[in-house]
Each structure stands twice: as structure tokens, then as C-alpha cells.
Design an enzyme around this catalytic site. Structure first.
Site, short mmCIF file in Angstrom:
data_model
loop_
_atom_site.label_atom_id
_atom_site.label_comp_id
_atom_site.label_asym_id
_atom_site.label_seq_id
_atom_site.Cartn_x
_atom_site.Cartn_y
_atom_site.Cartn_z
N MET A 24 71.88 92.06 139.82
CA MET A 24 72.14 90.61 139.79
C MET A 24 73.03 90.29 138.61
O MET A 24 72.67 90.57 137.45
CB MET A 24 70.81 89.83 139.68
CG MET A 24 69.91 89.95 140.89
SD MET A 24 68.35 89.03 140.69
CE MET A 24 67.46 90.15 139.59
N GLN A 77 76.89 99.62 139.71
CA GLN A 77 77.46 99.01 140.91
C GLN A 77 78.89 98.56 140.66
O GLN A 77 79.17 97.88 139.68
CB GLN A 77 76.63 97.81 141.36
CG GLN A 77 77.12 97.26 142.71
CD GLN A 77 76.37 96.05 143.18
OE1 GLN A 77 76.58 94.96 142.65
NE2 GLN A 77 75.52 96.21 144.19
N CYS A 107 77.63 90.86 147.99
CA CYS A 107 77.73 89.63 147.21
C CYS A 107 78.35 88.51 148.04
O CYS A 107 79.43 88.69 148.61
CB CYS A 107 78.57 89.88 145.96
SG CYS A 107 78.75 88.40 144.93
N GLY A 208 65.41 90.98 150.07
CA GLY A 208 65.45 89.59 150.50
C GLY A 208 64.07 88.97 150.61
O GLY A 208 63.26 89.37 151.45
#
Length: 352
Positions: A24, A77, A107, A208
Site C-alpha cells: 500500500m 513491487q 492499482c 479484498g
């Protein structure tokens, strides 16, 4: 899902648990990654880094690429839309100590998608294949991929992309149960994740809306996924990793952290942020994390949380912020917001 199944493996790396910290931006920096690993995350993934090395000189990029002192496996990432540039970024990160390269195709941010990166790539499966093949060929460490179920409801092509990924040599796949146009709205769906797991032989991580141990177990049972990936639910609640892991292993809820442990973790996290970012930026970054911690602290009602955030956001020194944490657990909760506002000055000096 039976906990007798082997823990997932990414190349030579065996995960310690079935709970993974999602990457994130602006959240999963080195202090937070190390904290979540300490509290039960089986793998942590760093903040998204641009694939363009010309931008790596900025302070933000340098901090995002800082993995000093972290235990392995170190997962980095990368994001971009050019296969050659992504391949070169993978090579450079591997040379700097990355042990897993993760490619971002999930994203939903406009500034990323407008550059034909992130989840925008899911619209062109030919480009997806080209990128994955180039990155896998560029490094001798495992390459993983994070996707959404598709670009929109009419093009949920996650199963096809998963097969492309497996054919290209991707060694694990994380799937967020929303298409790009949903962003983070509505509810995640897990039917597509289950279909992806049935279609490929590589490890699949379900992502999720996984915000509790019971939800994690239900998602694993429904999808057959090898692990869950937790994102927003970890903000202010790094204990979620050990709680999910305990529930998956024993079928029982773990007792919540004591106030003593909560205070120790908050102090440690703030100290790590101050040390990592420096005197001024560390104080500012700490404000959003404290806000997330307070949002999950049921000792205080909405008004109390608001008053505490306002006080903390007005503190200008690391000493003041540490004193705030000391006072946060010292008094009766009903009196705490007022007492802290009275007793903790912006410079940290006790005003009582």
C-alpha cells in the site's frame, strides 16, 4: 481450508503463515513492514516503486526502496507499462537485495492507470504477456503478480490473465476481488478468485475486504486460495496477522492485545517512524498512523477519538508524541481526551 495443507511457497521461500501484508503506497514502509512481520505476517510486500530508474533519486523513492535490516524474503513491487523498463527495474532491484519481484497490475489510481500501468494493463492481454515474460527472463529470483478481477464488470478477464501469468513463469498470484472501476467501493467478490485458483497450479492469494479472522477462514474455504492478503484492515491494527494465523491454526479467536502491549507497539512504531523518516517528516507520518490506531480503539467514542486526533496532530516533536502515547493508557478512558489536551504541550513538556 484445512490447515494440514502445506504452507505456500514462492520459489525457494516458504511462507511462515497464510497471512500476507498487501503493498500500500504511503503505508507499507519499512517500519510498518517490520512491525507486521513481527506480529505474524508470513510475507510483507513493499510500497509500489516506479519502474523508471530516472525517478529513483527522489527522497520518496529512496525511502520506498530501503529494506535495510529486514528479514527475508524481501519483496519489492514495481509498476510501469513498458516491458523493457520493468525488466531493467527488476534486475536493478534484485542487484540491490530484492528476493522477490512483484509486478503491480492492480492499482486503480488514476495517475497510475493514465500512464497505462497498474490495473490499466489488464485491458491488453498481449501487453500483459510481454511484460511478464520480459521480467521473468530478466532475473533469477521469483516474480509474482498482483491483479484485480479485470478492468470493469464487462471484462472480468482475471482467469485468462492468471493463465498467461502461469505460462510466463509467474510463481504466485495475488488477486483483489474487485475490478478496476470499483476502486475500493462496494464489496469484494470471491467467485473470480475461486475460478482463478481452479484454473492455475501456482499459489493464489485472496485479497479484498479481509478484516477479521473468521472472514479470512471463510474466504480461504470458499476460494481454495493458498493465503489471504490483508491491506486496509491492517492500518492501525497490525495484530490482525497473528489473530488470523491463530484462528486458521486452531479455529479459535485469540485474545485481543492488552493495553500494555498496545502501548508498547505504539511506542515502538512511533520510534521506528521517527528514526526512519527523520525529525520533521517522522512526526508528520506518525499522525496518520495514530489516527488509524485510534479508529480501532473502542475505549473512546467518536467525539473522544476526534479530540485525541486533534491533540496529536498539533504535537510538533517526537518527544511530545511519545508522551501522548504514555498518557493515552494512563487514565480512565472517559477522562483521557481532556487530560491529554491539558497535560501534553506541543513540545512534549508536561503542563500539569
Amino acid at each position: 481450508m484445512s490447515n494440514s495443507c502445506p504452507l505456500p511457497r514462492i520459489g525457494r521461500h516458504l511462507l511462515a503463515t497464510r497471512v500476507i501484508l498487501a503493498p500500500m503506497a504511503g503505508v507499507t514502509d519499512r517500519p510498518f513492514r517490520m512491525l507486521c512481520r513481527r506480529l505474524g505476517a508470513g510475507l510483507v510486500v513493499g510500497e509500489m516503486v516506479t519502474s523508471d530508474p530516472r525517478l529513483w533519486h527522489t527522497r520518496k523513492s529512496r525511502l520506498r526502496m530501503d529494506h535495510r535490516g529486514e528479514p527475508g524474503p524481501r519483496s519489492v513491487q514495481i509498476a510501469g507499462g513498458d516491458a523493457e523498463m520493468l525488466a531493467e527495474a527488476a534486475r536493478l532491484n534484485a542487484a540491490m537485495g530484492a528476493e522477490i519481484i512483484d509486478i503491480n497490475m492492480g492499482c486503480p489510481a488514476k495517475k497510475v492507470c493514465n500512464k497505462a500501468a497498474g490495473s490499466a494493463l489488464l485491458r491488453d492481454e498481449v501487453v500483459v504477456a510481454k511484460i511478464l515474460q520480459a521480467v521473468v527472463a530478466a532475473v533469477d529470483i521469483p516474480v509474482t503478480l498482483k491483479i484485480r478481477t479485470g478492468w470493469c464488470a464487462d471484462s472480468n478477464n482475471g482467469v485468462r490473465v492468471a493463465r498467461i501469468a502461469e505460462d510466463a513463469g509467474i510463481q504466485a498470484l495475488a488477486v483483489h476481488g474487485r475490478h478496476r472501476q470499483q476502486r475500493y467501493g462496494g464489496e469484494a467478490e470471491y467467485e473470480t478468485i475461486a475460478a482463478i485458483k481452479a484454473a492455475v497450479g501456482i499459489p493464489v492469494f485472496a485479497n479484498g475486504d479481509i478484516a477479521s479472522p473468521a472472514k479470512a477462514a471463510r474466504v480461504l474455504d470458499y476460494t481454495g486460495a493458498d493465503a489471504v492478503m490483508v491491506g486496509r484492515a491492517a492500518q492501525g491494527n497490525p495484530w490482525i496477522f497473528r489473530e488470523i494465523d491463530h484462528y486458521l491454526r486452531h479455529g479459535q479467536r485469540l485474545a485481543p492485545p492488552s493495553d500494555k502491549e498496545r502501548a508498547e507497539v505504539l511506542r515502538d512504531h512511533l520510534t521506528a517512524l521517527h528514526d526512519f523518516y527523520g525529525r520533521h517528516l517522522g512526526v508528520r507520518i506518525a499522525r496518520k498512523h495514530l489516527g488509524w490506531y485510534l479508529a480501532g480503539d473502542d475505549r473512546f467514542d467518536d467525539a473522544g477519538q476526534h479530540a485525541l486526533r486533534a491533540t496529536f496532530n498539533g504535537l510538533e516533536s517526537r518527544h511530545a508524541q511519545r508522551r501522548f502515547i504514555d498518557e493515552l493508557f494512563r487514565h480512565d478512558p472517559a477522562a483521557t481526551p481532556r487530560r491529554i489536551a491539558r497535560d501534553v504541550a506541543p513540545d512534549g513538556v508536561c503542563a500539569a
